[in-house]
Write a protein that holds these residues in place. Structure first.
Motif, PDB file in Angstrom:
ATOM      1  N   SER A 244     -29.577 -41.579  -6.111  1.00 31.10           N
ATOM      2  CA  SER A 244     -28.342 -41.721  -6.301  1.00 31.10           C
ATOM      3  C   SER A 244     -27.364 -41.093  -5.240  1.00 31.10           C
ATOM      4  CB  SER A 244     -28.606 -40.381  -7.387  1.00 31.10           C
ATOM      5  OG  SER A 244     -29.406 -41.533  -8.517  1.00 31.10           O
ATOM      6  N   VAL A 245     -28.434 -40.264  -4.789  1.00 27.92           N
ATOM      7  CA  VAL A 245     -27.407 -40.230  -3.244  1.00 27.92           C
ATOM      8  C   VAL A 245     -27.652 -41.211  -2.264  1.00 27.92           C
ATOM      9  CG1 VAL A 245     -27.953 -37.967  -1.433  1.00 27.92           C
ATOM     10  CG2 VAL A 245     -28.030 -37.678  -3.904  1.00 27.92           C
ATOM     11  N   THR A 246     -28.521 -41.850  -2.104  1.00 23.96           N
ATOM     12  CA  THR A 246     -28.121 -42.900  -1.043  1.00 23.96           C
ATOM     13  C   THR A 246     -27.911 -43.776  -1.237  1.00 23.96           C
ATOM     14  OG1 THR A 246     -29.791 -43.880   1.021  1.00 23.96           O
ATOM     15  CG2 THR A 246     -30.261 -43.613  -2.124  1.00 23.96           C
ATOM     16  N   VAL A 247     -27.337 -44.077  -2.446  1.00 26.97           N
ATOM     17  CA  VAL A 247     -27.120 -45.532  -3.070  1.00 26.97           C
ATOM     18  C   VAL A 247     -25.697 -44.555  -3.621  1.00 26.97           C
ATOM     19  CG1 VAL A 247     -26.166 -46.839  -4.991  1.00 26.97           C
ATOM     20  CG2 VAL A 247     -28.848 -46.805  -4.299  1.00 26.97           C
ATOM     21  N   LEU A 248     -24.813 -43.847  -3.357  1.00 29.87           N
ATOM     22  CA  LEU A 248     -23.765 -44.036  -3.341  1.00 29.87           C
ATOM     23  C   LEU A 248     -23.394 -43.565  -2.291  1.00 29.87           C
ATOM     24  CD1 LEU A 248     -23.384 -40.896  -6.032  1.00 29.87           C
ATOM     25  CD2 LEU A 248     -22.302 -43.272  -6.262  1.00 29.87           C
ATOM     26  N   TYR A 249     -23.464 -42.472  -0.857  1.00 30.62           N
ATOM     27  CA  TYR A 249     -23.716 -42.736   0.392  1.00 30.62           C
ATOM     28  C   TYR A 249     -23.448 -43.955   0.971  1.00 30.62           C
ATOM     29  CZ  TYR A 249     -24.396 -41.131   4.907  1.00 30.62           C
ATOM     30  OH  TYR A 249     -23.290 -41.200   6.573  1.00 30.62           O
TER      31      TYR A 249
ATOM     32  N   LEU B 138     -22.459 -46.748  -0.764  1.00 30.48           N
ATOM     33  CA  LEU B 138     -21.257 -47.348  -0.928  1.00 30.48           C
ATOM     34  C   LEU B 138     -19.979 -46.874  -0.607  1.00 30.48           C
ATOM     35  CD1 LEU B 138     -22.465 -47.105  -4.766  1.00 30.48           C
ATOM     36  CD2 LEU B 138     -21.992 -49.212  -3.646  1.00 30.48           C
ATOM     37  N   ALA B 139     -20.388 -45.413  -0.437  1.00 28.82           N
ATOM     38  CA  ALA B 139     -18.970 -45.200   0.626  1.00 28.82           C
ATOM     39  C   ALA B 139     -18.933 -45.013   1.771  1.00 28.82           C
ATOM     40  CB  ALA B 139     -18.883 -43.200   0.512  1.00 28.82           C
ATOM     41  N   LEU B 140     -19.752 -45.589   2.619  1.00 29.64           N
ATOM     42  CA  LEU B 140     -19.801 -46.684   3.654  1.00 29.64           C
ATOM     43  C   LEU B 140     -19.631 -47.792   3.735  1.00 29.64           C
ATOM     44  CD1 LEU B 140     -23.655 -45.282   5.427  1.00 29.64           C
ATOM     45  CD2 LEU B 140     -21.250 -44.952   6.088  1.00 29.64           C
ATOM     46  N   ASP B 141     -20.116 -48.224   2.254  1.00 25.88           N
ATOM     47  CA  ASP B 141     -19.215 -49.699   2.673  1.00 25.88           C
ATOM     48  C   ASP B 141     -17.858 -50.070   1.940  1.00 25.88           C
ATOM     49  OD1 ASP B 141     -21.933 -50.888   3.428  1.00 25.88           O
ATOM     50  OD2 ASP B 141     -22.107 -51.098   1.720  1.00 25.88           O
ATOM     51  N   PHE B 142     -17.401 -49.103   1.273  1.00 25.25           N
ATOM     52  CA  PHE B 142     -15.999 -48.926   0.913  1.00 25.25           C
ATOM     53  C   PHE B 142     -15.128 -47.762   1.101  1.00 25.25           C
ATOM     54  CE2 PHE B 142     -19.382 -51.643  -1.965  1.00 25.25           C
ATOM     55  CZ  PHE B 142     -18.582 -52.873  -2.259  1.00 25.25           C
ATOM     56  N   THR B 143     -15.654 -47.356   2.308  1.00 25.62           N
ATOM     57  CA  THR B 143     -14.161 -46.075   2.131  1.00 25.62           C
ATOM     58  C   THR B 143     -14.315 -46.241   4.129  1.00 25.62           C
ATOM     59  OG1 THR B 143     -15.832 -44.558   2.333  1.00 25.62           O
ATOM     60  CG2 THR B 143     -14.722 -44.844  -0.169  1.00 25.62           C
TER      61      THR B 143
ATOM     62  N   ASN C  25     -29.278 -58.337   2.577  1.00 22.05           N
ATOM     63  CA  ASN C  25     -27.754 -58.226   2.151  1.00 22.05           C
ATOM     64  C   ASN C  25     -27.404 -57.157   1.885  1.00 22.05           C
ATOM     65  OD1 ASN C  25     -28.697 -60.759   0.475  1.00 22.05           O
ATOM     66  ND2 ASN C  25     -30.024 -59.898   0.367  1.00 22.05           N
ATOM     67  N   VAL C  26     -27.870 -56.045   2.511  1.00 27.02           N
ATOM     68  CA  VAL C  26     -26.404 -54.599   2.738  1.00 27.02           C
ATOM     69  C   VAL C  26     -25.955 -54.369   4.033  1.00 27.02           C
ATOM     70  CG1 VAL C  26     -25.935 -52.568   2.122  1.00 27.02           C
ATOM     71  CG2 VAL C  26     -27.414 -54.577   0.236  1.00 27.02           C
ATOM     72  N   GLU C  27     -26.867 -53.881   4.562  1.00 23.21           N
ATOM     73  CA  GLU C  27     -26.316 -53.292   6.411  1.00 23.21           C
ATOM     74  C   GLU C  27     -27.856 -52.843   6.614  1.00 23.21           C
ATOM     75  OE1 GLU C  27     -23.294 -50.606   8.262  1.00 23.21           O
ATOM     76  OE2 GLU C  27     -25.042 -49.409   6.442  1.00 23.21           O
ATOM     77  N   ALA C  28     -27.981 -52.695   7.335  1.00 25.49           N
ATOM     78  CA  ALA C  28     -29.972 -52.547   8.797  1.00 25.49           C
ATOM     79  C   ALA C  28     -30.107 -51.638   8.299  1.00 25.49           C
ATOM     80  CB  ALA C  28     -29.725 -53.304  10.258  1.00 25.49           C
ATOM     81  N   VAL C  29     -30.890 -51.274   9.156  1.00 19.46           N
ATOM     82  CA  VAL C  29     -31.200 -49.311   9.367  1.00 19.46           C
ATOM     83  C   VAL C  29     -30.862 -48.947  10.638  1.00 19.46           C
ATOM     84  CG1 VAL C  29     -32.999 -48.088  10.360  1.00 19.46           C
ATOM     85  CG2 VAL C  29     -33.434 -49.923   8.409  1.00 19.46           C
ATOM     86  N   SER C  30     -30.129 -48.033  10.050  1.00 18.64           N
ATOM     87  CA  SER C  30     -29.812 -47.392  11.043  1.00 18.64           C
ATOM     88  C   SER C  30     -29.826 -45.717  10.921  1.00 18.64           C
ATOM     89  CB  SER C  30     -27.774 -47.122  11.020  1.00 18.64           C
ATOM     90  OG  SER C  30     -26.598 -46.302  11.614  1.00 18.64           O
ATOM     91  N   ARG C  31     -30.348 -45.118  11.939  1.00 17.79           N
ATOM     92  CA  ARG C  31     -30.309 -43.481  11.903  1.00 17.79           C
ATOM     93  C   ARG C  31     -29.370 -42.625  12.052  1.00 17.79           C
ATOM     94  NH1 ARG C  31     -29.970 -41.029  16.043  1.00 17.79           N
ATOM     95  NH2 ARG C  31     -29.651 -42.129  17.002  1.00 17.79           N
ATOM     96  N   ARG C  32     -28.594 -43.461  12.676  1.00 18.75           N
ATOM     97  CA  ARG C  32     -27.422 -42.847  13.838  1.00 18.75           C
ATOM     98  C   ARG C  32     -26.210 -42.303  11.764  1.00 18.75           C
ATOM     99  NH1 ARG C  32     -22.960 -45.531  18.033  1.00 18.75           N
ATOM    100  NH2 ARG C  32     -20.946 -43.523  17.369  1.00 18.75           N
TER     101      ARG C  32
END
Length: 527
Positions: free
Chosen positions: A290-295, A297-302, A383-390
């Protein structure tokens, strides 16, 4: 490969001289040397993670074989030497001079291990006249006993040793740039280090080891959690003060201006108890997802992603506490998800499974889970985003958990094979491995073969156990000595032989100090 890396760095340095019109300081050169990197493939990192698991298995075979041939008890010096040469030295070589030959290294260590196992099987002292199938049937009825899970201990030691080697070796030209931390997107070997450390710590956290600590007053539980982080606050502030006072090189986009990994651990240890108060402990995987999916979504849509990359004004400002440390503060959400996944894994592995068959099922389940996560990682990256440690985004969390499960399942399978080798030799004693107990039907007849008196009475003279028990001391010592070496040695212009000598000496000194402290029973417990 090394020549190419050095040429690339020289070109970057020359460009900087022309572009700025002035000579870069030593600090700026070191910062440039570890910046703007894109990492390597997920497959190469996975292969590298499996290598030390095979080394640990070969270590067990060597100990059993040497006991059979020589029939003497190893001293602490002998065991330290075996553990260091078989585990630490190959890891140093794999991360540096042998980095381009990982498949050949894996093949070599598998052949070497298979040869040792064949010799052990030929010289077996138990069930010597029985065929292989009958021996396996008896082995599957064996029970296991240990005060801790050997595979988890080895996992924590591998991630700790890997991190310790990398934080110093990365400053030398012989360390492949593709293994260093990535700038924005990509998978570098050092990117796994921070995530693997969080995952490994979560598998043995207080909630996993002592579930009764969560019973009773929720306020008392949370107060104890708050109390456990004060030493980390001291260490984080101390590191910050030292770094700033001596002008030590920093990778600004890693955590920010003031933030460091200690602060990330502090926030994780403050947030997770609150989540455990609200949600059941055995639903940690749901919290992680839940935490990682919501996070994500926040990266993509905010505007959260824009904030991490460019600050509040969109120009990369570092003015203000949030802007100065935006990477470290916001990426903590990803590490919370990784921690919760580690807790769920720890709960699953620590369940009371007393038979070899149970352990095989656990290893296979973790392996299938890892494969499923790698498939999910591919889908997410496409389909979403590549790996980003940052940013510690969804792809990063999936990659860390998948890689951790691959390593853990490899270690569990290695434990099973090593236990079978111990089963074949009467009185075989391997530190940091399962104790074998015969089934109740035949226990009286054969139990003395399975648990020798030496294993019950002799101290655990083992570098793996020492590094596992003194992980915090080892981590602090590695950071301090890395800083001292960087201040005393011109790492950027060191030859390969000199760099290899320095890194091995650094690891030898740190391991020896921790090993001696373990033998003297000196410890530091913060959580």
């Amino acid at each position: 490969m090394l020549i190419t890396q050095e040429c690339c760095f020289s070109q970057i340095h020359s460009f900087a001289l022309v572009f700025t019109g002035r000579k870069m300081s030593q600090k700026q050169m070191k910062e440039a040397f570890v910046s703007n990197l894109n990492g390597t493939t997920v497959l190469e990192i996975t292969q590298g993670l499996c290598f030390p698991a095979f080394c640990i298995l070969c270590r067990g075979f060597l100990i059993i074989f040497s006991q059979y041939l020589c029939s003497f008890s190893h001293t602490w010096k002998t065991r330290f030497f075996i553990d260091f040469v078989v585990l630490i030295v190959p890891m140093v070589a794999t991360l540096t001079i042998w980095a381009s030959f990982i498949l050949l290294e894996l093949l070599a260590v598998i052949i070497f291990g298979a040869g040792l196992f064949y010799q052990i099987y030929r010289r077996r002292t138990c069930y010597a006249r029985l065929p292989f199938q009958k021996i396996l049937e008896k082995f599957f009825n064996i029970s296991l006993e240990s005060e801790y899970i050997p595979a988890i201990s080895c996992f924590r030691v591998i991630t700790s040793a890997f991190t310790a080697i990398a934080i110093l070796a990365v400053d030398f030209p012989f360390f492949p740039r593709r293994f260093a931390k990535t700038e924005l997107y990509g998978t570098g070997a050092m990117d796994f280090g921070v995530g693997g450390f969080v995952f490994g710590t979560a598998m043995v956290c207080l909630e996993v080891r002592r579930r009764k600590c969560m019973e009773g007053s929720k306020l008392h539980y949370f107060t104890n959690s708050l109390y456990s982080v004060w030493p980390l606050i001291f260490l984080g502030i101390g590191r910050l003060a030292i770094i700033k006072s001596i002008g030590y090189q920093e990778h600004l986009t890693e955590y920010g201006v003031h933030w460091n990994f200690f602060f990330t651990i502090i926030v994780v240890k403050l947030i997770t108890p609150l989540l455990f108060i609200i949600f059941p402990l055995n639903k940690s995987w749901i919290i992680a997802l839940s935490v990682t999916v919501l996070y994500q979504l926040a990266l993509d849509f905010t505007s959260l992603k824009r904030l991490i990359l460019y600050g509040t004004d969109g120009s990369g400002t570092r003015i203000g506490l949030l802007n100065a440390n935006r990477e470290g503060i916001i990426s903590t959400l990803g590490y919370v998800a990784i921690h919760m996944a580690g807790v769920q894994t720890g709960l699953y592995v620590h369940k009371n499974r007393s038979h070899i068959k149970d352990l095989i099922k656990v290893a296979c389940f973790l392996l299938l889970a890892a494969i499923s996560l790698f498939i999910s990682l591919y889908v997410v990256q496409v389909n979403v985003e590549a790996v980003s440690r940052r940013m510690a985004n969804l792809a990063f969390c999936i990659w860390i958990v998948a890689s951790s499960l691959i390593l853990l399942s490899s270690l569990l399978l290695g434990d099973i094979i090593l236990s079978f080798a111990k089963f074949l030799i009467k009185g075989a004693l391997v530190p940091c491995s399962w104790k074998l107990i015969q089934s109740p039907v035949t226990r009286k007849k054969h139990s003395e073969y399975l648990i020798p008196e030496a294993e019950r009475m002799e101290p655990r003279l083992c570098l793996i156990t020492a590094l596992n028990r003194k992980q915090l001391i080892f981590f602090l010592l590695s950071n301090i000595t890395t800083g001292l070496i960087n201040l005393m040695v011109d790492t950027l212009h060191s030859s390969t032989l000199w760099a290899l000598f320095v890194v091995n000496l650094y690891m030898f000194s740190n391991c020896l100090i921790v090993y001696v402290l373990y033998l003297q029973d000196k410890t530091i417990q913060f959580w």
